[in-house]
Design a protein around this motif. Structure first.
Motif, PDB file in Angstrom:
ATOM      1  N   ASN A  37       6.180  10.774   1.026  1.00 57.48           N
ATOM      2  CA  ASN A  37       5.342   9.645   0.596  1.00 57.48           C
ATOM      3  C   ASN A  37       6.127   8.341   0.734  1.00 57.48           C
ATOM      4  O   ASN A  37       7.338   8.308   0.555  1.00 57.48           O
ATOM      5  CB  ASN A  37       4.887   9.817  -0.857  1.00 57.48           C
ATOM      6  N   GLN A  38       5.413   7.259   1.020  1.00 55.10           N
ATOM      7  CA  GLN A  38       6.103   6.002   1.260  1.00 55.10           C
ATOM      8  C   GLN A  38       5.327   4.817   0.705  1.00 55.10           C
ATOM      9  O   GLN A  38       4.102   4.843   0.609  1.00 55.10           O
ATOM     10  CB  GLN A  38       6.347   5.801   2.753  1.00 55.10           C
ATOM     11  N   ILE A  39       6.096   3.785   0.352  1.00 51.43           N
ATOM     12  CA  ILE A  39       5.551   2.485  -0.013  1.00 51.43           C
ATOM     13  C   ILE A  39       5.644   1.599   1.226  1.00 51.43           C
ATOM     14  O   ILE A  39       6.714   1.477   1.824  1.00 51.43           O
ATOM     15  CB  ILE A  39       6.342   1.854  -1.177  1.00 51.43           C
ATOM     16  N   ALA A  40       4.532   0.973   1.614  1.00 51.72           N
ATOM     17  CA  ALA A  40       4.489   0.127   2.810  1.00 51.72           C
ATOM     18  C   ALA A  40       4.177  -1.309   2.409  1.00 51.72           C
ATOM     19  O   ALA A  40       3.353  -1.558   1.526  1.00 51.72           O
ATOM     20  CB  ALA A  40       3.445   0.641   3.793  1.00 51.72           C
ATOM     21  N   ILE A  41       4.860  -2.253   3.081  1.00 49.32           N
ATOM     22  CA  ILE A  41       4.738  -3.671   2.724  1.00 49.32           C
ATOM     23  C   ILE A  41       4.534  -4.506   3.986  1.00 49.32           C
ATOM     24  O   ILE A  41       5.142  -4.241   5.029  1.00 49.32           O
ATOM     25  CB  ILE A  41       6.010  -4.165   2.006  1.00 49.32           C
ATOM     26  N   SER A  42       3.696  -5.535   3.856  1.00 51.15           N
ATOM     27  CA  SER A  42       3.534  -6.514   4.932  1.00 51.15           C
ATOM     28  C   SER A  42       3.423  -7.903   4.306  1.00 51.15           C
ATOM     29  O   SER A  42       2.577  -8.124   3.440  1.00 51.15           O
ATOM     30  CB  SER A  42       2.279  -6.232   5.754  1.00 51.15           C
ATOM     31  N   PRO A  43       4.284  -8.856   4.705  1.00 53.30           N
ATOM     32  CA  PRO A  43       4.169 -10.217   4.162  1.00 53.30           C
ATOM     33  C   PRO A  43       2.935 -10.915   4.708  1.00 53.30           C
ATOM     34  O   PRO A  43       2.536 -10.701   5.852  1.00 53.30           O
ATOM     35  CB  PRO A  43       5.452 -10.891   4.651  1.00 53.30           C
ATOM     36  N   SER A  44       2.301 -11.738   3.897  1.00 56.44           N
ATOM     37  CA  SER A  44       1.212 -12.584   4.371  1.00 56.44           C
ATOM     38  C   SER A  44       1.564 -14.056   4.216  1.00 56.44           C
ATOM     39  O   SER A  44       0.925 -14.916   4.814  1.00 56.44           O
ATOM     40  CB  SER A  44      -0.083 -12.288   3.602  1.00 56.44           C
ATOM     41  N   ARG A  45       2.620 -14.342   3.409  1.00 48.43           N
ATOM     42  CA  ARG A  45       3.073 -15.724   3.263  1.00 48.43           C
ATOM     43  C   ARG A  45       4.450 -15.735   2.623  1.00 48.43           C
ATOM     44  O   ARG A  45       4.704 -15.007   1.680  1.00 48.43           O
ATOM     45  CB  ARG A  45       2.107 -16.524   2.371  1.00 48.43           C
ATOM     46  N   THR A 105       0.847  -1.188   0.000  1.00 46.83           N
ATOM     47  CA  THR A 105       0.000   0.000   0.000  1.00 46.83           C
ATOM     48  C   THR A 105       0.882   1.238   0.000  1.00 46.83           C
ATOM     49  O   THR A 105       2.118   1.134  -0.041  1.00 46.83           O
ATOM     50  CB  THR A 105      -0.959  -0.003   1.207  1.00 46.83           C
ATOM     51  N   ASP A 106       0.269   2.439   0.048  1.00 48.61           N
ATOM     52  CA  ASP A 106       1.047   3.684  -0.030  1.00 48.61           C
ATOM     53  C   ASP A 106       0.321   4.796   0.722  1.00 48.61           C
ATOM     54  O   ASP A 106      -0.813   4.623   1.161  1.00 48.61           O
ATOM     55  CB  ASP A 106       1.221   4.088  -1.500  1.00 48.61           C
ATOM     56  N   ASN A 107       1.008   5.925   0.833  1.00 52.31           N
ATOM     57  CA  ASN A 107       0.348   7.114   1.378  1.00 52.31           C
ATOM     58  C   ASN A 107       0.517   8.300   0.427  1.00 52.31           C
ATOM     59  O   ASN A 107       0.713   9.435   0.849  1.00 52.31           O
ATOM     60  CB  ASN A 107       0.896   7.460   2.766  1.00 52.31           C
ATOM     61  N   GLY A 108       0.439   7.990  -0.878  1.00 54.44           N
ATOM     62  CA  GLY A 108       0.483   9.069  -1.855  1.00 54.44           C
ATOM     63  C   GLY A 108       1.509   8.899  -2.951  1.00 54.44           C
ATOM     64  O   GLY A 108       1.972   9.912  -3.506  1.00 54.44           O
ATOM     65  N   PRO A 120      10.158 -11.373 -11.272  1.00 58.62           N
ATOM     66  CA  PRO A 120       9.947 -10.058 -11.886  1.00 58.62           C
ATOM     67  C   PRO A 120       9.843  -8.936 -10.850  1.00 58.62           C
ATOM     68  O   PRO A 120       9.709  -9.182  -9.650  1.00 58.62           O
ATOM     69  CB  PRO A 120       8.617 -10.239 -12.612  1.00 58.62           C
ATOM     70  N   THR A 121       9.918  -7.724 -11.321  1.00 56.19           N
ATOM     71  CA  THR A 121       9.671  -6.545 -10.482  1.00 56.19           C
ATOM     72  C   THR A 121       8.173  -6.276 -10.462  1.00 56.19           C
ATOM     73  O   THR A 121       7.524  -6.247 -11.513  1.00 56.19           O
ATOM     74  CB  THR A 121      10.402  -5.317 -11.034  1.00 56.19           C
ATOM     75  N   PHE A 122       7.637  -6.107  -9.270  1.00 58.26           N
ATOM     76  CA  PHE A 122       6.210  -5.835  -9.128  1.00 58.26           C
ATOM     77  C   PHE A 122       5.992  -4.325  -9.162  1.00 58.26           C
ATOM     78  O   PHE A 122       6.610  -3.570  -8.398  1.00 58.26           O
ATOM     79  CB  PHE A 122       5.689  -6.404  -7.810  1.00 58.26           C
ATOM     80  N   THR A 123       5.125  -3.888 -10.055  1.00 54.82           N
ATOM     81  CA  THR A 123       4.812  -2.457 -10.190  1.00 54.82           C
ATOM     82  C   THR A 123       3.536  -2.141  -9.420  1.00 54.82           C
ATOM     83  O   THR A 123       2.481  -2.753  -9.669  1.00 54.82           O
ATOM     84  CB  THR A 123       4.638  -2.078 -11.659  1.00 54.82           C
ATOM     85  N   TYR A 124       3.658  -1.208  -8.501  1.00 52.12           N
ATOM     86  CA  TYR A 124       2.523  -0.818  -7.664  1.00 52.12           C
ATOM     87  C   TYR A 124       2.004   0.552  -8.108  1.00 52.12           C
ATOM     88  O   TYR A 124       2.770   1.494  -8.310  1.00 52.12           O
ATOM     89  CB  TYR A 124       2.940  -0.756  -6.191  1.00 52.12           C
ATOM     90  N   THR A 125       0.659   0.655  -8.229  1.00 51.53           N
ATOM     91  CA  THR A 125       0.024   1.893  -8.640  1.00 51.53           C
ATOM     92  C   THR A 125      -0.582   2.604  -7.444  1.00 51.53           C
ATOM     93  O   THR A 125      -1.270   1.986  -6.623  1.00 51.53           O
ATOM     94  CB  THR A 125      -1.080   1.623  -9.682  1.00 51.53           C
ATOM     95  N   GLN A 126      -0.317   3.895  -7.335  1.00 49.54           N
ATOM     96  CA  GLN A 126      -0.786   4.708  -6.212  1.00 49.54           C
ATOM     97  C   GLN A 126      -2.285   4.538  -5.973  1.00 49.54           C
ATOM     98  O   GLN A 126      -3.089   4.533  -6.885  1.00 49.54           O
ATOM     99  CB  GLN A 126      -0.466   6.178  -6.476  1.00 49.54           C
ATOM    100  N   GLY A 127      -2.635   4.362  -4.693  1.00 52.65           N
ATOM    101  CA  GLY A 127      -4.034   4.302  -4.305  1.00 52.65           C
ATOM    102  C   GLY A 127      -4.716   2.981  -4.577  1.00 52.65           C
ATOM    103  O   GLY A 127      -5.951   2.897  -4.494  1.00 52.65           O
ATOM    104  N   ASN A 128      -3.948   1.942  -4.891  1.00 54.99           N
ATOM    105  CA  ASN A 128      -4.532   0.631  -5.185  1.00 54.99           C
ATOM    106  C   ASN A 128      -3.889  -0.458  -4.328  1.00 54.99           C
ATOM    107  O   ASN A 128      -3.064  -1.243  -4.822  1.00 54.99           O
ATOM    108  CB  ASN A 128      -4.361   0.285  -6.668  1.00 54.99           C
ATOM    109  N   PRO A 129      -4.205  -0.508  -3.033  1.00 55.21           N
ATOM    110  CA  PRO A 129      -3.645  -1.549  -2.172  1.00 55.21           C
ATOM    111  C   PRO A 129      -3.900  -2.927  -2.774  1.00 55.21           C
ATOM    112  O   PRO A 129      -5.016  -3.225  -3.211  1.00 55.21           O
ATOM    113  CB  PRO A 129      -4.402  -1.367  -0.854  1.00 55.21           C
TER     114      PRO A 129
END
Length: 221
Positions: free
Chosen positions: A207-215, A147-150, A166-175
């Motif tokens: 602004n920051q990218i935040a990560i939490s593992p689930s598995r 997720t992100d904060n902007g 691969p590299t995972f591309t994350y889009t702002q505002g789309n957890p």
């Protein structure tokens, strides 16, 4: 003369035999036993004292290695592997009917509050999670929540300094969740360093990218 020769053969016993077709069937109370030169029974296939069929493999000292034996509670058979001290280190849960009895496996929990997730504001890849692991499976299976904060960003996995997958591309505002199963190519039993890295690709240092593992686990091919 022939009778005497037959008697001698029976007294000596079977020294060697070859089965070219079919098989060897043990009925009723028959059993197969292997005894080493010191008199220790290292292999036994047959009925136990209660009349149930089982398999027991022992070390040359007599301590258990593996067994298939009867469980009185479930009235069924379970299999187990034993360490030198006589502890069961691997077995199935016959009373439940499925799954493992040993070993006990940790089930890690992760922060549910996104404000407590590990994050980075760096515009260059920075390690968010890092650890040294011993390779036990040919593949790794992982899932991480992002997720992100902007800002938008990217996430990647590095193994011993080399990107894996691969590299995972994350889009702002789309957890979302990043999931991947991949063959790592590392030797079984080796130790390697794993780093989950992330960077922001838009926004500012506020602004920051935040990560939490689930598995994150090792799996078969």
């Amino acid at each position: 003369m022939r009778g005497q020769i037959a008697d001698v053969r029976r007294a000596v016993g079977l020294a060697s035999a070859t089965i070219t077709k079919g098989g060897l069937k043990l009925l009723s109370g028959a059993f197969l036993s292997m005894v080493n030169s010191t008199g220790v029974q290292v292999l036994y296939i047959g009925p136990d004292g209660a009349g149930y069929q089982g398999i027991v493999v022992r070390r040359r000292t007599g301590s258990l290695v593996m067994s298939v034996q009867h469980d009185n509670t479930s009235n069924d058979d379970f299999w187990a592997m034993w360490d030198k001290a006589g502890n069961i280190v691997l077995s199935d849960d016959i009373q439940a009917g499925a799954g493992l009895a040993r070993p006990y496996l940790d089930l890690p929990l992760y922060p549910g509050n996104v404000n407590q997730w590990c994050s980075t504001t760096s515009s260059s890849f920075a390690s968010v999670y890092s650890g040294d692991v011993t390779v036990q499976h040919a593949n790794w299976d992982w899932s991480f929540n992002v997720t992100d904060n902007g800002c938008s960003g990217e996430v990647r996995m590095m193994v011993d300094g080399v990107q894996l997958g691969p590299t995972f591309t994350y889009t702002q505002g789309n957890p979302t969740s990043w999931q991947l199963k991949v063959a790592h190519g590392k030797a079984i039993g080796s130790t390697c360093n794993i780093q989950l890295q992330a960077r922001r690709t838009s926004g500012t240092t506020s602004n920051q990218i935040a990560i939490s593992p689930s598995r994150f686990r090792g799996v078969q091919s």
